[in-house]
Every structure is written in structure tokens, then in C-alpha cells.
Design a protein around this motif. Structure first.
Motif, mmCIF file in Angstrom:
data_model
loop_
_atom_site.group_PDB
_atom_site.id
_atom_site.type_symbol
_atom_site.label_atom_id
_atom_site.label_comp_id
_atom_site.label_asym_id
_atom_site.label_seq_id
_atom_site.Cartn_x
_atom_site.Cartn_y
_atom_site.Cartn_z
ATOM 1 N N VAL A 154 0.857 -1.291 0.294
ATOM 2 C CA VAL A 154 0.168 -0.209 0.413
ATOM 3 C C VAL A 154 1.037 1.181 0.004
ATOM 4 N N ILE A 155 0.559 1.938 -1.234
ATOM 5 C CA ILE A 155 2.288 3.169 -0.878
ATOM 6 C C ILE A 155 0.591 4.624 -1.277
ATOM 7 N N ALA A 156 0.571 5.109 0.015
ATOM 8 C CA ALA A 156 0.150 6.502 -0.464
ATOM 9 C C ALA A 156 0.895 8.045 -0.572
ATOM 10 N N THR A 157 0.602 8.368 -2.509
ATOM 11 C CA THR A 157 1.573 9.395 -2.899
ATOM 12 C C THR A 157 1.211 10.514 -3.444
ATOM 13 N N ASP A 158 1.618 11.961 -3.090
ATOM 14 C CA ASP A 158 1.183 13.478 -3.103
ATOM 15 C C ASP A 158 1.388 13.945 -3.599
ATOM 16 N N ILE A 159 1.408 15.416 -4.234
ATOM 17 C CA ILE A 159 2.485 16.258 -4.254
ATOM 18 C C ILE A 159 1.049 18.137 -3.591
ATOM 19 N N ALA A 160 1.683 18.174 -2.312
ATOM 20 C CA ALA A 160 -0.245 19.327 -2.382
ATOM 21 C C ALA A 160 0.755 20.615 -3.235
ATOM 22 N N ARG A 161 -0.411 21.656 -3.656
ATOM 23 C CA ARG A 161 0.026 22.121 -4.633
ATOM 24 C C ARG A 161 -0.931 23.229 -4.878
ATOM 25 N N TYR A 162 -0.930 24.559 -3.821
ATOM 26 C CA TYR A 162 -2.192 24.991 -3.693
ATOM 27 C C TYR A 162 -1.900 26.282 -4.692
ATOM 28 N N GLY A 163 -0.512 26.685 -5.234
ATOM 29 C CA GLY A 163 -0.309 27.829 -6.155
ATOM 30 C C GLY A 163 0.637 29.202 -5.266
ATOM 31 N N LEU A 164 1.549 29.734 -5.557
ATOM 32 C CA LEU A 164 2.430 30.392 -5.482
ATOM 33 C C LEU A 164 1.534 31.717 -4.805
ATOM 34 N N ASN A 165 1.739 32.291 -3.176
ATOM 35 C CA ASN A 165 1.014 33.148 -2.879
ATOM 36 C C ASN A 165 -0.722 33.343 -3.026
ATOM 37 N N THR A 166 -1.147 32.005 -2.273
ATOM 38 C CA THR A 166 -2.265 31.274 -1.966
ATOM 39 C C THR A 166 -1.762 31.210 -0.498
ATOM 40 N N SER A 167 -2.816 31.760 -0.043
ATOM 41 C CA SER A 167 -3.185 30.922 1.627
ATOM 42 C C SER A 167 -3.281 29.544 1.662
ATOM 43 N N GLY A 168 -3.189 29.017 0.858
ATOM 44 C CA GLY A 168 -3.146 27.582 1.176
ATOM 45 C C GLY A 168 -1.236 26.673 0.479
ATOM 46 N N GLU A 169 -1.130 27.799 0.621
ATOM 47 C CA GLU A 169 0.533 27.906 0.198
ATOM 48 C C GLU A 169 1.503 27.384 1.218
ATOM 49 N N SER A 170 1.997 28.124 2.622
ATOM 50 C CA SER A 170 2.117 27.561 3.607
ATOM 51 C C SER A 170 1.966 25.854 4.398
ATOM 52 N N THR A 171 1.074 25.439 3.016
ATOM 53 C CA THR A 171 0.777 23.887 3.822
ATOM 54 C C THR A 171 0.365 23.233 2.595
ATOM 55 N N GLN A 172 2.164 23.434 1.536
ATOM 56 C CA GLN A 172 2.160 22.710 0.388
ATOM 57 C C GLN A 172 3.258 21.272 0.738
ATOM 58 N N GLY A 173 3.688 20.684 -0.217
ATOM 59 C CA GLY A 173 4.431 19.372 0.285
ATOM 60 C C GLY A 173 4.283 18.730 -0.735
ATOM 61 N N ALA A 174 5.313 17.052 -0.750
ATOM 62 C CA ALA A 174 5.581 16.432 -1.779
ATOM 63 C C ALA A 174 6.089 14.996 -1.034
ATOM 64 N N GLY A 175 5.948 13.971 -1.337
ATOM 65 C CA GLY A 175 6.179 13.067 -0.084
ATOM 66 C C GLY A 175 5.650 11.151 -0.619
ATOM 67 N N ALA A 176 5.757 10.801 -0.090
ATOM 68 C CA ALA A 176 5.662 9.100 -0.284
ATOM 69 C C ALA A 176 5.548 8.235 0.763
ATOM 70 N N VAL A 177 4.642 7.334 1.439
ATOM 71 C CA VAL A 177 4.789 6.208 2.430
ATOM 72 C C VAL A 177 4.146 4.635 1.468
ATOM 73 N N ALA A 178 5.103 4.067 2.219
ATOM 74 C CA ALA A 178 4.864 3.008 1.989
ATOM 75 C C ALA A 178 5.241 1.768 3.155
ATOM 76 N N MET A 179 3.725 0.637 2.158
ATOM 77 C CA MET A 179 3.367 0.025 4.376
ATOM 78 C C MET A 179 3.355 -1.202 3.228
ATOM 79 N N LEU A 180 4.240 -2.686 3.883
ATOM 80 C CA LEU A 180 3.870 -4.010 3.105
ATOM 81 C C LEU A 180 2.835 -4.770 4.573
ATOM 82 N N ILE A 181 1.724 -4.236 3.822
ATOM 83 C CA ILE A 181 1.131 -5.463 4.785
ATOM 84 C C ILE A 181 0.240 -6.860 4.417
ATOM 85 N N SER A 182 1.124 -7.732 5.797
ATOM 86 C CA SER A 182 1.042 -8.750 5.735
ATOM 87 C C SER A 182 1.007 -9.152 6.724
ATOM 88 N N LYS A 183 0.107 -11.086 7.044
ATOM 89 C CA LYS A 183 -0.213 -11.677 8.345
ATOM 90 C C LYS A 183 1.234 -11.369 9.288
#
Ligand code: HMG
Length: 403
Positions: A154-183
Motif C-alpha cells: 500500500v503506497i500513499a503518494t502526493d504533491i500538495a499544490r495550492y499555488g504561489l502567493n495563495t493562503s494554502g501555499e504554506s501547507t504544500q508539500g510532497a512525498g510518499a509512504v510505502a507500507m507492506l501489509i502481511s499476516k
């Protein structure tokens, strides 16, 4: 025996009851090698730096160069933890994302090829804003209950983009997490206690024609907290558990102060000593997120990794509550229980080194990188090599090429 206490009963969909532990066997995250400092960004935007560092709880923000897209980040998150045996045993890859690169083809298909996974596997992409990886985890558990020998990536992957000079700009980011699920997982059992809640709202969304998210910032904050209240109340009703039953809580962290607000909403339910203990664990759970920013689907799991890597007093048998929130919106409250030897499975040194070895960009360079875009007319583009294991190499005939 902790293992026996944790054994949960799953009724699979042919009616057979199976008793087994299913959960997270390994987990790892990836974030690109460049970032912008939040104090410098604040100064450039004529904002008091404390608003970003204290008001939002963010010190750095990961920036995705054009060579790192959600596919390459997903592969970069997963490859360090997969052995040849894992690649043979994985028969299902689920990529949770809201940064899909194609309306039809699942990013999991690219990831499957890049990682060299067993060809007799399923590969799909799941979407519901930041919630998708959580439903990916729960789907993986159901799959393994029916096919105990299989492993699910299971992998979660995203680039958070709100745009330059927007109020969301301070909450952007980029990255991914991988998780191996098993018994018989070696990190944590995923408990069979999830409570989810869905409502049709527009707090944050991204229409197909836009590369930037639309957001009603204040409303999104309110809904995050309101969904938390709803799923937590229902969770208590169904499980008879209280806040005191958890050693720590991990929250979806669009910015780290949001999780603190969530925690503070629940804290009055326990005594002062427990409040202090949960707050200390929360601080451990936001160390990495403060330095990466929002990675949407992966944010909750980045926070979980931060907690596991940074907390000094977690032990086998401890139960951690997780609050997943995806705008639109779906909220889910569930828990995991740590198993014997979990510390040996953590990639804490690799995570720390990845963050420490990143290069700081000036705000001007961040703006240039942020505005680089792939052609939208199918024309050819060849990208130069970057330092990561996997990268986007270019575009040709409307197709993305990776190496
Ligand atoms: P804003 O208008 O830039 O900031 O929006 P603000 O005026 O609300 O201030 C933020 C905080 O800084 C406030 O703290 C201020 O008091 C404080 P609060 O009252 O909230 O505790 N502040 C200061 N503190 C110290 N020193 C100072 C100072 N000045 C102000 N000098 C907002 C902020 C997060 C709304 C905006 O950046 C935004 O819209 N971001 C995107 C949306 C978002 O992240 N929403 C979170 C909940 S929804 C969610 O989690 C889902 C999501 O991940 C998407 C998905 O599911 O896919 C987003």
C-alpha cells in the motif's frame, strides 16, 4: 503472550472465520531532496514567520522537482524495504493518491513495473482525498484474511499544490509512504475496529481542469474537527474504549497544528498526567511532518512513522489510535497495536538521513521549480538525471517514461 491477545477474528467473504494477525510488516517514506524554509517563505510573503512556524506548526516544506512525480516518489518510498521474497509474495499493489497522472491508467501499474513485482498481481489506484491510503490499508487486510500467504503493498503518494502567493501555499508539500501489509506483521497489527463517516461537502477539491486545489480553508479546518468528533463518539460507543486506552494518537496532518487542535479537542476526557503523556507523544508524531509539509494521503502515515521513529517510550502491546481525514469528506478512526520487535523494523536512520541531506532552496528557486510544467500537447521532453533511485525521465507520444 502479546501475540495471542492481539489475534483478531476476520470473517472472510466465503463465510469462513480466520484467526490471524494482519497488519504493517514494514514501512518507509520518501520526500524529494529539496525544500524551502518556512521562515524565508514567510518573509517573502510579508507574513510574520511565527504564523507559519507556530500558527501552522511548519518549519520546512518539501518541493517536488519536475523529475519527481507521484509515480517515482511511490517507487522511491517502497524499494528500500522490499526483498526479492516480498516482491514474489506481493499480489496486490494499492496506490492511494489525489495527484493521479492519468485518468485511466493506475499509477500502481507503473510502480509494479519499476519495482519488479510478481507479474501475477493486481494493481489499482484509490481516490478519496487524503483518506485513500486508509481504505487501501483496510482493503489489504480483507485481502490477506482471504489469502493469508499474500502480501499487499500500500503506497500513499502526493504533491500538495495550492499555488504561489495563495493562503494554502504554506501547507504544500510532497512525498510518499510505502507500507507492506502481511499476516504476522512485525510492526503493528491493524485492529478490526474502524469507524468511518462520509458526508458530501466542498471543503477542499480539485476539478479535473486544474492543477491547483480549491479550498475553503476555515471550513476545512472546522470539518476536520467535526468529523473527528463524530467518528470518535461513535468509536467509543461501539468499542467501549476511552482515550486512556491509547498510548498515542496519530492524526492526518495537513499542517502539524491541525493535529494539535484535534488532540486538544479530545484531551479533556483524560486526567492531567495522561494529557501530558499524549501531548508528548504528539510532539514525536509531528517531527517529520513539520519538515515535509502536507503529503495528503501519506500525511497520517508520515506522522505514524515519525511517532514510531521519534518516541522514546513506545512498547510492544501499546495501542495507537489513528484519525484519517480526506476532504470531500470521509473521516475514519481506528487503531493499531505494536508487536514484539517492532523497533528492529524501523528505518529511522534512513529517514533522518534523507531529511538531513536535503538541499535548501531560496524562495526564488522554489518558485522557478514550482512553475516548471510537463507539456500538455504530447510533445517530447527529455529530463536530466536526478539523484534518486527512480525518476521521471521524460514524456514522449503522451506517455510518461521512468527510469
Ligand atoms: P490562513 O488564513 O493563512 O491562516 O489559513 P490563519 O489566519 O487561519 O492563521 C493560521 C494560524 O496561525 C492561526 O492559529 C493564527 O492564530 C496563527 P489558530 O487560531 O488556527 O490556532 N497565527 C500566528 N501564530 C503565532 N504567531 C503569529 C501568528 N499569526 C497568525 N504571528 C489555512 C490557514 C490552514 C486555513 C490555509 O493555509 C489553508 O487553507 N490550507 C489548506 C487547507 C487545509 O490544510 N485544511 C486543513 C483541514 S482539511 C484537510 O486536512 C484535508 C486536506 O489535507 C486535503 C485532503 O483531504 O486531500 C487539506
Amino acid at each position: 503472550m502479546i501475540g495471542d491477545k492481539l489475534r483478531y477474528t476476520y470473517r472472510n467473504d466465503v463465510g469462513r472465520v480466520t484467526n490471524m494477525n494482519i497488519g504493517i510488516d514494514k514501512l518507509h517514506f520518501f520526500t524529494p531532496h529539496v525544500y524551502v524554509d518556512m521562515e524565508e517563505l514567510a518573509e517573502a510573503r510579508d507574513v510574520e514567520p511565527a504564523k507559519f512556524t507556530i500558527g501552522l506548526g511548519q518549519t520546512q516544506q518539501a518541493v517536488a522537482p519536475i523529475t519527481q512525480d507521484p509515480v517515482s516518489m511511490a517507487a522511491n518510498a517502497a524499494w528500500p524495504i522490499l526483498t526479492d521474497d516480498d516482491k514474489e509474495a506481493i499480489d496486490f499493489i494499492i496506490v492511494g493518491s489525489e495527484s493521479g497522472v492519468d485518468q485511466s491508467k493506475a499509477m500502481a501499474v507503473h510502480v509494479h513495473q519499476l519495482l519488479g513485482i510478481n507479474p501475477f498481481a493486481r494493481a489499482i489506484e484509490m481516490k478519496e482525498a487524503c483518506y485513500a491510503a486508509t481504505v487501501g490499508l483496510q482493503t489489504a487486510v480483507s485481502h490477506i484474511a482471504r489469502h493469508p500467504e499474500s502480501k499487499v503493498l500500500v503506497i500513499a503518494t502526493d504533491i500538495a499544490r495550492y499555488g504561489l502567493n495563495t493562503s494554502g501555499e504554506s501547507t504544500q508539500g510532497a512525498g510518499a509512504v510505502a507500507m507492506l501489509i502481511s499476516k504476522d506483521p512485525r510492526v503493528a497489527v491493524i485492529n478490526d475496529d474502524a469507524v468511518s463517516y462520509t458526508g458530501d461537502i466542498y471543503d477542499f477539491w480539485r476539478p479535473n481542469y486544474s492543477t491547483y486545489a480549491q479550498v475553503d480553508g476555515k471550513f476545512s479546518n472546522e470539518q476536520y474537527l467535526s468529523y473527528l468528533e463524530t467518528v470518535w463518539t461513535e468509536y467509543k460507543k461501539r468499542t467501549n474504549k476511552t482515550l486512556a486506552d491509547f498510548k498515542a494518537l496519530a492524526f492526518h496532518l495537513p499542517y502539524s497544528k491541525m493535529g494539535l487542535k484535534g488532540l486538544r479537542q479530545l484531551l479533556p476526557e483524560v486526567d492531567e498526567a495522561k494529557q501530558a503523556a499524549l501531548t508528548e507523544q504528539f510532539e514525536a508524531s509531528r517531527v517529520y511532518n513539520k519538515r515535509v509539509g502536507n503529503i495528503y494521503t501519506g500525511s497520517l502515515y508520515l506522522s505514524l512513522i515519525s511517532l514510531l521513529d521519534q518516541s522514546q517510550d513506545l512498547q510492544a502491546g501499546d495501542t495507537i489510535a489513528l484519525y484519517s481525514y480526506g476532504s470531500g469528506a470521509v473521516g475514519e478512526f481506528f487503531s493499531i497495536t505494536l508487536v514484539e520487535g517492532f523497533k528492529d523494523m524501523l528505518a529511522d536512520e534512513s529517514h533522518q538521513a534523507m531529511l538531513d541531506n536535503r538541499i535548501q532552496l531560496s524562495v526564488a528557486d522554489y518558485e522557478l521549480i514550482f512553475q516548471e510544467e510537463l507539456p500538455t500537447d504530447g510533445s517530447q521532453l527529455v529530463l536530466s538525471e536526478d539523484e534518486e533511485q527512480f525518476q521521471l525521465a521524460g514524456v514522449e507520444d503522451h506517455k510518461r517514461l521512468y527510469k
